[in-house]
Write an enzyme that holds these catalytic residues in place. Sequence first.
Site, PDB file in Angstrom:
ATOM      1  N   CYS A 100      -2.870  -5.027   3.259  1.00 55.69           N
ATOM      2  CA  CYS A 100      -2.330  -6.385   3.276  1.00 55.69           C
ATOM      3  C   CYS A 100      -1.620  -6.709   1.975  1.00 55.69           C
ATOM      4  O   CYS A 100      -1.990  -7.637   1.242  1.00 55.69           O
ATOM      5  CB  CYS A 100      -3.458  -7.386   3.543  1.00 55.69           C
ATOM      6  SG  CYS A 100      -4.260  -7.131   5.135  1.00 55.69           S
ATOM      7  N   GLU A 101      -0.619  -5.915   1.648  1.00 56.22           N
ATOM      8  CA  GLU A 101       0.190  -6.096   0.456  1.00 56.22           C
ATOM      9  C   GLU A 101       1.629  -5.713   0.795  1.00 56.22           C
ATOM     10  O   GLU A 101       1.868  -4.659   1.380  1.00 56.22           O
ATOM     11  CB  GLU A 101      -0.284  -5.188  -0.693  1.00 56.22           C
ATOM     12  CG  GLU A 101      -1.693  -5.423  -1.165  1.00 56.22           C
ATOM     13  CD  GLU A 101      -1.799  -6.619  -2.101  1.00 56.22           C
ATOM     14  OE1 GLU A 101      -0.747  -7.103  -2.568  1.00 56.22           O
ATOM     15  OE2 GLU A 101      -2.929  -7.077  -2.348  1.00 56.22           O
ATOM     16  N   ARG A 128      -0.005   5.517  -6.785  1.00 51.65           N
ATOM     17  CA  ARG A 128       1.052   5.772  -7.756  1.00 51.65           C
ATOM     18  C   ARG A 128       2.359   5.050  -7.402  1.00 51.65           C
ATOM     19  O   ARG A 128       3.075   4.592  -8.294  1.00 51.65           O
ATOM     20  CB  ARG A 128       1.319   7.265  -7.892  1.00 51.65           C
ATOM     21  CG  ARG A 128       0.164   8.041  -8.508  1.00 51.65           C
ATOM     22  CD  ARG A 128       0.559   9.484  -8.804  1.00 51.65           C
ATOM     23  NE  ARG A 128       1.529   9.568  -9.871  1.00 51.65           N
ATOM     24  CZ  ARG A 128       2.828   9.783  -9.717  1.00 51.65           C
ATOM     25  NH1 ARG A 128       3.319   9.942  -8.489  1.00 51.65           N
ATOM     26  NH2 ARG A 128       3.634   9.845 -10.751  1.00 51.65           N
TER      27      ARG A 128
END
Length: 438
Positions: free
Chosen positions: A366-367, A335
Amino acid sequence: MTLTDVLPSMGRSLQTKLEPDVWPRSASATADGLSIAGISANELAARFGTPAYILDEHEVRRRCQAYRAALPGFEIAYAGKSLTCRAVLRWMAEEGLALDVCSAGELAVARAVGFPAERILLHGNVKTTEDWKAALGYEVGRIVADSLDEIEQLGSLARHPQRVLVRVTPGVDGHTHKAIATGMEDQKFGFPLRDAMTAISAVLAQPGLRLDGLHCHIGSQIKSVASFELAARRMVEFIGQIRDRHGIVLRSLDLGGGHAVPYLPGEQEFDLVGYAQRVQVAVNYTAATLGLPSPQLTIEPGRALVANAGVTLYRVVTVKGSYVAVDGGMSDNMRASLYGARYLVRLAGRNSTAPLRTVSVVGRHCEAGDVIASDVSLPADVHAGDVLAVPVTGAYHHSLASNYNQICRPPIIGVRDGWARPLVRRETEEDLMARDVG
Protein backbone atom coordinates in the site's frame (compact mmCIF):
# COMPACT_ATOMS: atom_id res chain seq x y z
CA MET A 1 40.13 -6.31 -17.04
CA THR A 2 36.88 -6.99 -15.14
CA LEU A 3 35.66 -9.62 -12.71
CA THR A 4 34.01 -11.45 -15.60
CA ASP A 5 37.39 -11.82 -17.30
CA VAL A 6 38.93 -13.67 -14.34
CA LEU A 7 35.94 -15.84 -13.46
CA PRO A 8 36.43 -19.50 -14.36
CA SER A 9 34.59 -20.00 -17.63
CA MET A 10 31.48 -22.13 -17.58
CA GLY A 11 30.44 -21.45 -21.16
CA ARG A 12 27.15 -19.98 -22.30
CA SER A 13 24.94 -21.57 -24.90
CA LEU A 14 25.20 -19.95 -28.31
CA GLN A 15 21.40 -19.80 -28.29
CA THR A 16 21.44 -17.74 -25.11
CA LYS A 17 19.88 -14.33 -25.62
CA LEU A 18 20.07 -13.20 -22.03
CA GLU A 19 21.54 -9.79 -21.41
CA PRO A 20 25.27 -10.12 -20.58
CA ASP A 21 26.87 -9.50 -17.17
CA VAL A 22 23.69 -9.36 -15.07
CA TRP A 23 22.56 -13.00 -14.95
CA PRO A 24 24.32 -15.96 -13.30
CA ARG A 25 26.45 -17.72 -15.87
CA SER A 26 24.32 -20.85 -15.48
CA ALA A 27 21.23 -18.95 -16.67
CA SER A 28 20.06 -19.42 -20.22
CA ALA A 29 17.11 -18.70 -22.45
CA THR A 30 15.25 -21.90 -23.30
CA ALA A 31 12.18 -23.07 -25.12
CA ASP A 32 10.31 -22.70 -21.81
CA GLY A 33 11.57 -19.21 -21.08
CA LEU A 34 14.43 -19.17 -18.57
CA SER A 35 16.62 -21.79 -16.91
CA ILE A 36 18.99 -21.31 -13.96
CA ALA A 37 21.56 -24.01 -13.14
CA GLY A 38 19.68 -26.36 -15.44
CA ILE A 39 16.29 -25.84 -13.78
CA SER A 40 13.45 -24.01 -15.49
CA ALA A 41 11.94 -20.94 -13.87
CA ASN A 42 8.54 -22.60 -14.20
CA GLU A 43 9.68 -25.60 -12.17
CA LEU A 44 11.27 -23.42 -9.50
CA ALA A 45 8.13 -21.29 -9.22
CA ALA A 46 5.89 -24.35 -9.06
CA ARG A 47 7.99 -26.19 -6.46
CA PHE A 48 8.86 -23.30 -4.17
CA GLY A 49 6.21 -20.67 -4.86
CA THR A 50 6.71 -16.99 -5.57
CA PRO A 51 8.21 -14.63 -4.79
CA ALA A 52 11.41 -16.60 -4.31
CA TYR A 53 15.06 -15.66 -4.22
CA ILE A 54 17.08 -18.07 -6.39
CA LEU A 55 20.80 -18.22 -5.55
CA ASP A 56 23.36 -19.95 -7.77
CA GLU A 57 25.97 -21.59 -5.51
CA HIS A 58 28.54 -22.04 -8.27
CA GLU A 59 28.30 -18.36 -9.18
CA VAL A 60 29.03 -17.34 -5.59
CA ARG A 61 31.98 -19.72 -5.36
CA ARG A 62 33.35 -18.61 -8.74
CA ARG A 63 33.35 -15.01 -7.63
CA CYS A 64 35.13 -15.86 -4.37
CA GLN A 65 37.75 -17.73 -6.38
CA ALA A 66 38.12 -14.82 -8.81
CA TYR A 67 38.85 -12.43 -5.94
CA ARG A 68 41.41 -14.75 -4.45
CA ALA A 69 43.06 -15.24 -7.86
CA ALA A 70 43.22 -11.52 -8.63
CA LEU A 71 44.35 -10.51 -5.12
CA PRO A 72 46.66 -13.30 -3.90
CA GLY A 73 48.37 -11.12 -1.28
CA PHE A 74 45.13 -9.77 0.19
CA GLU A 75 42.87 -11.07 2.91
CA ILE A 76 39.35 -11.27 1.42
CA ALA A 77 36.68 -10.75 4.07
CA TYR A 78 33.08 -11.30 2.95
CA ALA A 79 30.82 -8.40 3.98
CA GLY A 80 28.11 -10.48 5.61
CA LYS A 81 25.54 -7.71 5.72
CA SER A 82 24.95 -8.18 1.99
CA LEU A 83 23.51 -11.69 2.50
CA THR A 84 23.77 -13.71 5.69
CA CYS A 85 22.48 -17.24 5.99
CA ARG A 86 24.11 -20.46 7.09
CA ALA A 87 24.70 -21.87 3.63
CA VAL A 88 26.34 -18.73 2.27
CA LEU A 89 28.62 -18.33 5.28
CA ARG A 90 29.57 -22.01 4.99
CA TRP A 91 30.50 -21.45 1.34
CA MET A 92 32.63 -18.45 2.31
CA ALA A 93 34.46 -20.43 4.99
CA GLU A 94 35.08 -23.28 2.55
CA GLU A 95 36.48 -20.84 -0.02
CA GLY A 96 38.98 -19.57 2.55
CA LEU A 97 37.50 -16.12 3.07
CA ALA A 98 37.34 -14.10 6.27
CA LEU A 99 34.05 -12.53 7.39
CA ASP A 100 32.85 -9.21 8.69
CA VAL A 101 29.69 -9.03 10.79
CA CYS A 102 27.77 -6.07 12.19
CA SER A 103 25.64 -7.56 14.95
CA ALA A 104 25.18 -10.36 17.42
CA GLY A 105 22.59 -11.82 15.05
CA GLU A 106 24.99 -12.03 12.12
CA LEU A 107 27.60 -13.49 14.45
CA ALA A 108 25.08 -16.09 15.63
CA VAL A 109 24.75 -17.35 12.06
CA ALA A 110 28.54 -17.50 11.75
CA ARG A 111 28.79 -19.46 15.00
CA ALA A 112 26.10 -21.86 13.80
CA VAL A 113 28.35 -22.99 10.95
CA GLY A 114 31.54 -22.90 12.99
CA PHE A 115 33.07 -20.01 11.05
CA PRO A 116 36.61 -19.64 12.44
CA ALA A 117 36.55 -16.88 15.06
CA GLU A 118 40.03 -15.65 14.20
CA ARG A 119 38.81 -14.84 10.66
CA ILE A 120 35.89 -12.68 11.86
CA LEU A 121 35.80 -8.88 12.15
CA LEU A 122 33.06 -7.09 14.10
CA HIS A 123 31.93 -3.87 12.44
CA GLY A 124 29.24 -1.26 12.94
CA ASN A 125 28.95 2.33 14.11
CA VAL A 126 26.74 1.23 17.02
CA LYS A 127 27.64 -1.90 18.98
CA THR A 128 25.17 -2.83 21.68
CA THR A 129 25.79 -4.74 24.88
CA GLU A 130 24.55 -7.87 23.09
CA ASP A 131 27.03 -7.30 20.27
CA TRP A 132 29.94 -6.95 22.72
CA LYS A 133 28.92 -10.09 24.61
CA ALA A 134 28.62 -12.11 21.42
CA ALA A 135 31.93 -10.92 19.95
CA LEU A 136 33.96 -11.32 23.13
CA GLY A 137 32.29 -14.61 23.96
CA TYR A 138 33.21 -16.05 20.56
CA GLU A 139 36.63 -14.38 20.71
CA VAL A 140 36.41 -12.82 17.26
CA GLY A 141 39.76 -11.97 15.72
CA ARG A 142 39.33 -8.21 15.27
CA ILE A 143 36.93 -5.47 16.28
CA VAL A 144 36.63 -2.22 14.34
CA ALA A 145 36.40 0.74 16.74
CA ASP A 146 34.06 3.45 15.50
CA SER A 147 33.89 5.95 18.39
CA LEU A 148 35.66 7.00 21.60
CA ASP A 149 32.75 5.57 23.60
CA GLU A 150 33.27 2.20 21.91
CA ILE A 151 36.97 2.24 22.71
CA GLU A 152 36.23 2.90 26.38
CA GLN A 153 33.49 0.27 26.53
CA LEU A 154 35.57 -2.39 24.79
CA GLY A 155 38.59 -1.61 26.95
CA SER A 156 36.57 -2.19 30.09
CA LEU A 157 35.08 -5.47 28.81
CA ALA A 158 38.03 -7.18 27.11
CA ARG A 159 39.31 -10.10 29.17
CA HIS A 160 42.60 -10.34 27.28
CA PRO A 161 44.27 -8.12 24.69
CA GLN A 162 41.68 -7.67 21.96
CA ARG A 163 42.93 -6.83 18.47
CA VAL A 164 41.38 -3.56 17.31
CA LEU A 165 41.23 -1.63 14.03
CA VAL A 166 40.36 2.07 14.13
CA ARG A 167 37.94 3.13 11.41
CA VAL A 168 39.10 6.31 9.70
CA THR A 169 37.08 8.40 7.26
CA PRO A 170 39.64 9.37 4.60
CA GLY A 171 37.69 12.25 3.03
CA VAL A 172 37.35 10.55 -0.35
CA ASP A 173 34.28 11.00 -2.54
CA GLY A 174 33.28 7.64 -4.01
CA HIS A 175 30.82 9.30 -6.45
CA THR A 176 27.90 7.10 -5.47
CA HIS A 177 24.39 7.56 -4.07
CA LYS A 178 24.49 9.70 -0.92
CA ALA A 179 22.73 6.97 1.10
CA ILE A 180 25.66 4.58 0.53
CA ALA A 181 28.55 7.07 0.53
CA THR A 182 30.72 6.60 3.62
CA GLY A 183 34.11 8.08 2.72
CA MET A 184 33.42 11.78 3.30
CA GLU A 185 33.64 13.63 6.59
CA ASP A 186 30.67 14.70 8.72
CA GLN A 187 28.80 11.38 8.72
CA LYS A 188 28.12 8.67 11.23
CA PHE A 189 30.94 6.24 10.41
CA GLY A 190 34.43 6.33 11.82
CA PHE A 191 36.81 9.14 12.73
CA PRO A 192 37.66 11.91 10.26
CA LEU A 193 41.38 12.16 9.64
CA ARG A 194 41.59 15.36 11.70
CA ASP A 195 40.30 13.49 14.80
CA ALA A 196 41.68 10.01 14.20
CA MET A 197 44.89 10.48 16.19
CA THR A 198 42.77 11.00 19.29
CA ALA A 199 41.21 7.59 18.71
CA ILE A 200 44.66 6.03 18.23
CA SER A 201 45.81 7.47 21.55
CA ALA A 202 42.64 6.24 23.25
CA VAL A 203 43.20 2.66 22.07
CA LEU A 204 46.84 2.73 23.12
CA ALA A 205 45.80 3.91 26.59
CA GLN A 206 43.64 0.80 27.12
CA PRO A 207 45.71 -2.14 28.46
CA GLY A 208 43.01 -4.59 27.31
CA LEU A 209 43.28 -3.51 23.67
CA ARG A 210 45.92 -4.12 21.03
CA LEU A 211 46.01 -1.67 18.14
CA ASP A 212 46.30 -3.90 15.08
CA GLY A 213 45.74 -1.46 12.24
CA LEU A 214 43.38 0.89 10.44
CA HIS A 215 40.12 0.48 8.58
CA CYS A 216 38.36 2.63 6.01
CA HIS A 217 35.38 2.29 3.70
CA ILE A 218 34.39 4.91 1.13
CA GLY A 219 30.95 3.62 0.14
CA SER A 220 29.11 1.10 -2.02
CA GLN A 221 28.72 0.72 -5.78
CA ILE A 222 32.07 2.49 -6.34
CA LYS A 223 33.19 2.23 -9.95
CA SER A 224 36.33 4.37 -9.86
CA VAL A 225 39.57 2.61 -8.94
CA ALA A 226 41.12 6.07 -8.52
CA SER A 227 38.93 6.68 -5.46
CA PHE A 228 40.30 3.54 -3.82
CA GLU A 229 43.85 4.55 -4.73
CA LEU A 230 43.43 7.95 -3.08
CA ALA A 231 41.95 6.39 0.08
CA ALA A 232 44.80 3.87 0.26
CA ARG A 233 47.46 6.59 -0.03
CA ARG A 234 45.86 8.69 2.67
CA MET A 235 45.60 5.73 5.01
CA VAL A 236 49.27 4.79 4.57
CA GLU A 237 50.25 8.42 5.13
CA PHE A 238 48.29 8.33 8.40
CA ILE A 239 50.13 5.15 9.41
CA GLY A 240 53.30 7.22 8.96
CA GLN A 241 51.91 9.95 11.21
CA ILE A 242 51.09 7.35 13.87
CA ARG A 243 54.68 6.09 13.73
CA ASP A 244 56.01 9.62 14.09
CA ARG A 245 53.69 10.40 17.03
CA HIS A 246 53.69 7.12 18.93
CA GLY A 247 56.72 5.23 17.66
CA ILE A 248 54.71 2.19 16.52
CA VAL A 249 54.27 0.78 13.02
CA LEU A 250 50.85 -0.64 12.19
CA ARG A 251 51.01 -3.71 9.97
CA SER A 252 47.33 -4.10 8.99
CA LEU A 253 45.19 -1.95 6.66
CA ASP A 254 41.58 -2.79 5.81
CA LEU A 255 40.40 -0.87 2.73
CA GLY A 256 36.76 -1.95 2.95
CA GLY A 257 34.66 -2.99 -0.03
CA GLY A 258 31.99 -1.32 -2.12
CA HIS A 259 33.07 -2.62 -5.54
CA ALA A 260 30.34 -1.91 -8.06
CA VAL A 261 28.35 -4.55 -9.91
CA PRO A 262 26.25 -4.00 -13.06
CA TYR A 263 22.50 -4.09 -12.49
CA LEU A 264 21.55 -3.26 -16.07
CA PRO A 265 23.03 -4.33 -19.42
CA GLY A 266 25.85 -2.08 -20.53
CA GLU A 267 26.71 -0.82 -17.06
CA GLN A 268 30.39 -0.72 -16.20
CA GLU A 269 31.73 -3.73 -14.32
CA PHE A 270 34.35 -3.17 -11.64
CA ASP A 271 37.95 -3.46 -12.86
CA LEU A 272 39.13 -5.99 -10.30
CA VAL A 273 42.53 -6.69 -11.82
CA GLY A 274 43.17 -2.97 -12.28
CA TYR A 275 42.16 -2.41 -8.69
CA ALA A 276 44.57 -5.08 -7.46
CA GLN A 277 47.48 -3.61 -9.40
CA ARG A 278 46.84 0.07 -8.75
CA VAL A 279 46.00 -0.18 -5.06
CA GLN A 280 49.04 -2.33 -4.34
CA VAL A 281 51.27 0.11 -6.21
CA ALA A 282 49.75 3.04 -4.29
CA VAL A 283 50.24 1.32 -0.94
CA ASN A 284 53.74 0.04 -1.65
CA TYR A 285 55.00 3.31 -3.14
CA THR A 286 53.58 5.46 -0.34
CA ALA A 287 54.95 3.10 2.31
CA ALA A 288 58.40 3.05 0.71
CA THR A 289 58.45 6.84 0.43
CA LEU A 290 57.74 7.09 4.17
CA GLY A 291 60.18 4.35 5.12
CA LEU A 292 57.40 2.02 6.23
CA PRO A 293 56.90 -1.70 5.59
CA SER A 294 53.89 -2.35 3.36
CA PRO A 295 50.90 -3.33 5.52
CA GLN A 296 48.92 -6.52 5.14
CA LEU A 297 45.85 -5.54 3.11
CA THR A 298 42.27 -6.66 3.73
CA ILE A 299 39.27 -5.91 1.52
CA GLU A 300 35.60 -6.58 2.20
CA PRO A 301 33.56 -7.41 -0.92
CA GLY A 302 29.95 -8.34 -0.29
CA ARG A 303 27.69 -7.32 -3.15
CA ALA A 304 30.44 -8.24 -5.65
CA LEU A 305 30.34 -11.87 -4.48
CA VAL A 306 26.60 -12.52 -4.25
CA ALA A 307 24.57 -9.92 -6.15
CA ASN A 308 24.80 -11.40 -9.64
CA ALA A 309 24.30 -14.92 -8.29
CA GLY A 310 20.73 -14.03 -7.31
CA VAL A 311 17.50 -13.94 -9.34
CA THR A 312 14.07 -13.21 -7.89
CA LEU A 313 11.03 -14.94 -9.39
CA TYR A 314 7.59 -13.31 -9.19
CA ARG A 315 4.19 -14.24 -10.51
CA VAL A 316 2.03 -11.66 -12.24
CA VAL A 317 -1.24 -11.09 -10.37
CA THR A 318 -2.85 -8.40 -12.47
CA VAL A 319 -2.18 -6.13 -15.45
CA LYS A 320 -3.75 -2.69 -15.44
CA GLY A 321 -2.80 -0.39 -18.28
CA SER A 322 0.95 0.09 -18.15
CA TYR A 323 1.21 -1.45 -14.65
CA VAL A 324 2.15 -5.10 -14.24
CA ALA A 325 1.53 -6.01 -10.60
CA VAL A 326 3.27 -9.00 -9.02
CA ASP A 327 2.98 -10.96 -5.78
CA GLY A 328 6.00 -9.32 -4.14
CA GLY A 329 7.34 -5.81 -3.89
CA MET A 330 9.11 -3.55 -1.46
CA SER A 331 8.98 -6.16 1.31
CA ASP A 332 11.41 -8.32 -0.70
CA ASN A 333 13.19 -5.53 -2.64
CA MET A 334 13.65 -2.30 -0.69
CA ARG A 335 16.48 -1.05 -2.89
CA ALA A 336 14.21 0.39 -5.57
CA SER A 337 12.32 2.50 -3.03
CA LEU A 338 15.31 3.22 -0.81
CA TYR A 339 17.93 4.17 -3.40
CA GLY A 340 16.00 4.50 -6.64
CA ALA A 341 17.82 1.37 -7.82
CA ARG A 342 16.95 0.23 -11.34
CA TYR A 343 16.41 -3.37 -12.44
CA LEU A 344 15.91 -5.47 -15.53
CA VAL A 345 12.76 -7.63 -15.70
CA ARG A 346 12.30 -10.59 -18.02
CA LEU A 347 9.40 -12.87 -18.88
CA ALA A 348 10.70 -16.15 -17.49
CA GLY A 349 7.95 -18.77 -17.63
CA ARG A 350 7.43 -18.86 -21.39
CA ASN A 351 8.56 -17.24 -24.62
CA SER A 352 6.49 -14.69 -26.49
CA THR A 353 6.46 -13.33 -30.02
CA ALA A 354 4.28 -10.37 -29.03
CA PRO A 355 5.77 -6.90 -29.55
CA LEU A 356 7.43 -5.28 -26.57
CA ARG A 357 5.82 -2.43 -24.70
CA THR A 358 7.04 -0.19 -21.90
CA VAL A 359 5.55 -0.93 -18.48
CA SER A 360 6.21 -0.52 -14.78
CA VAL A 361 6.44 -3.67 -12.67
CA VAL A 362 4.88 -2.81 -9.32
CA GLY A 363 4.38 -4.59 -6.03
CA ARG A 364 1.43 -5.48 -3.83
CA HIS A 365 2.04 -3.04 -0.97
CA CYS A 366 0.00 0.00 0.00
CA GLU A 367 2.57 2.52 -1.18
CA ALA A 368 2.71 4.45 -4.45
CA GLY A 369 6.47 4.02 -4.27
CA ASP A 370 6.23 0.23 -4.27
CA VAL A 371 7.76 -0.11 -7.72
CA ILE A 372 10.17 -2.91 -8.61
CA ALA A 373 11.16 -1.55 -12.01
CA SER A 374 9.96 1.44 -14.02
CA ASP A 375 9.98 1.79 -17.79
CA VAL A 376 10.98 -1.76 -18.64
CA SER A 377 10.17 -3.62 -21.84
CA LEU A 378 7.96 -6.71 -21.60
CA PRO A 379 5.89 -8.53 -24.22
CA ALA A 380 2.49 -6.93 -24.75
CA ASP A 381 0.74 -10.23 -23.96
CA VAL A 382 2.02 -10.49 -20.37
CA HIS A 383 -0.89 -11.62 -18.23
CA ALA A 384 -1.88 -12.85 -14.81
CA GLY A 385 -0.10 -16.10 -13.96
CA ASP A 386 3.07 -15.35 -15.89
CA VAL A 387 6.42 -15.83 -14.14
CA LEU A 388 8.82 -12.89 -14.24
CA ALA A 389 12.50 -12.88 -13.29
CA VAL A 390 14.58 -10.00 -11.90
CA PRO A 391 18.37 -10.55 -11.91
CA VAL A 392 21.07 -9.14 -9.60
CA THR A 393 19.06 -9.69 -6.43
CA GLY A 394 21.54 -11.69 -4.36
CA ALA A 395 22.72 -8.73 -2.27
CA TYR A 396 20.66 -6.58 0.10
CA HIS A 397 17.35 -8.18 -0.82
CA HIS A 398 17.02 -10.91 1.79
CA SER A 399 18.98 -8.69 4.20
CA LEU A 400 16.57 -5.74 3.84
CA ALA A 401 13.36 -7.78 3.57
CA SER A 402 10.48 -6.83 5.86
CA ASN A 403 6.97 -7.87 6.90
CA TYR A 404 5.27 -4.72 5.68
CA ASN A 405 1.50 -5.36 5.41
CA GLN A 406 2.28 -8.57 7.37
CA ILE A 407 3.58 -10.18 4.20
CA CYS A 408 5.73 -13.25 4.79
CA ARG A 409 9.31 -13.05 3.57
CA PRO A 410 10.38 -15.21 0.58
CA PRO A 411 12.64 -18.25 0.73
CA ILE A 412 16.17 -18.44 -0.58
CA ILE A 413 16.47 -21.40 -2.95
CA GLY A 414 19.98 -22.61 -3.65
CA VAL A 415 20.59 -24.09 -7.10
CA ARG A 416 23.51 -25.99 -8.62
CA ASP A 417 23.97 -28.63 -11.31
CA GLY A 418 20.24 -29.22 -11.83
CA TRP A 419 19.45 -29.45 -8.12
CA ALA A 420 17.46 -27.01 -6.00
CA ARG A 421 16.97 -26.87 -2.24
CA PRO A 422 15.75 -24.30 0.29
CA LEU A 423 18.55 -22.49 2.09
CA VAL A 424 16.12 -20.28 4.02
CA ARG A 425 12.51 -21.47 4.11
CA ARG A 426 9.55 -19.28 3.27
CA GLU A 427 8.18 -17.43 6.28
CA THR A 428 4.67 -18.38 7.38
CA GLU A 429 1.80 -16.64 9.14
CA GLU A 430 2.56 -18.89 12.11
CA ASP A 431 6.03 -17.31 12.23
CA LEU A 432 4.43 -13.88 12.36
CA MET A 433 2.03 -14.89 15.12
CA ALA A 434 4.78 -16.55 17.17
CA ARG A 435 6.27 -13.13 17.89
CA ASP A 436 2.94 -11.43 18.60
CA VAL A 437 2.41 -12.19 22.29
CA GLY A 438 -0.14 -9.47 23.02
